[in-house]
Design a protein around this motif. Structure first.
Motif: not given
Length: 135
Positions: A66, A64, A74-75, A62, A57, A82
């Motif tokens: 999980l 995400k 992670l994504k 970006k 980040e 993605w």
């Protein structure tokens, strides 16, 4: 069935706890110590995922995180897609066989890498004096 805990068990438990606490104190780097103090290997791995997420980040991606039960950790959005990211974290260990000069090599072990389940692999090396992330 309840039993009273004998003093000998308490003494052994305290000695083992203090030994583990001293091992944790050997990590002079703040990040390394935070990761190691997270708990067992599952907690250390999850803490590594958070460290990688924050680092990505900071680089402007970006990310995400999980649930921990998904096939990857992670994504990450790379361009318009993605990508699935697997994070593996290992704290330093020492080889048991000493070298000729009496020193020992540092060794990191990563387990459970299933190449079909991710697009990118991130390795987190938790050393005594630093933590290194490699993509």
């Amino acid at each position: 069935m309840a039993t009273k805990v004998p003093a000998a068990i308490s003494n052994r438990a305290k000695a083992r706890f203090m030994n583990d606490k001293l091992e944790t104190q050997a990590f002079t780097d703040v990040v390394s110590r935070d990761i190691v103090e997270a708990g067992d290997s599952t907690a250390i791995g999850r803490m590594g995922e958070y460290v990688v997420m924050e680092a990505l980040e900071d680089l402007g991606f970006k990310v995400k995180l999980l649930s921990g039960t998904d096939s990857c950790d992670l994504k990450v959005k790379v361009g318009q897609q993605w990508k699935r990211v697997e994070v593996k974290t290992s704290k330093v260990g020492l080889q048991t066989k000493p070298l000729k000069d009496g020193t020992r090599n540092k060794m990191f072990v990563f387990n459970g890498i299933k190449t079909q389940l991710f697009d990118m692999l991130v390795l987190v090396f938790v050393d005594y004096d630093k933590t290194v992330i490699k993509l």
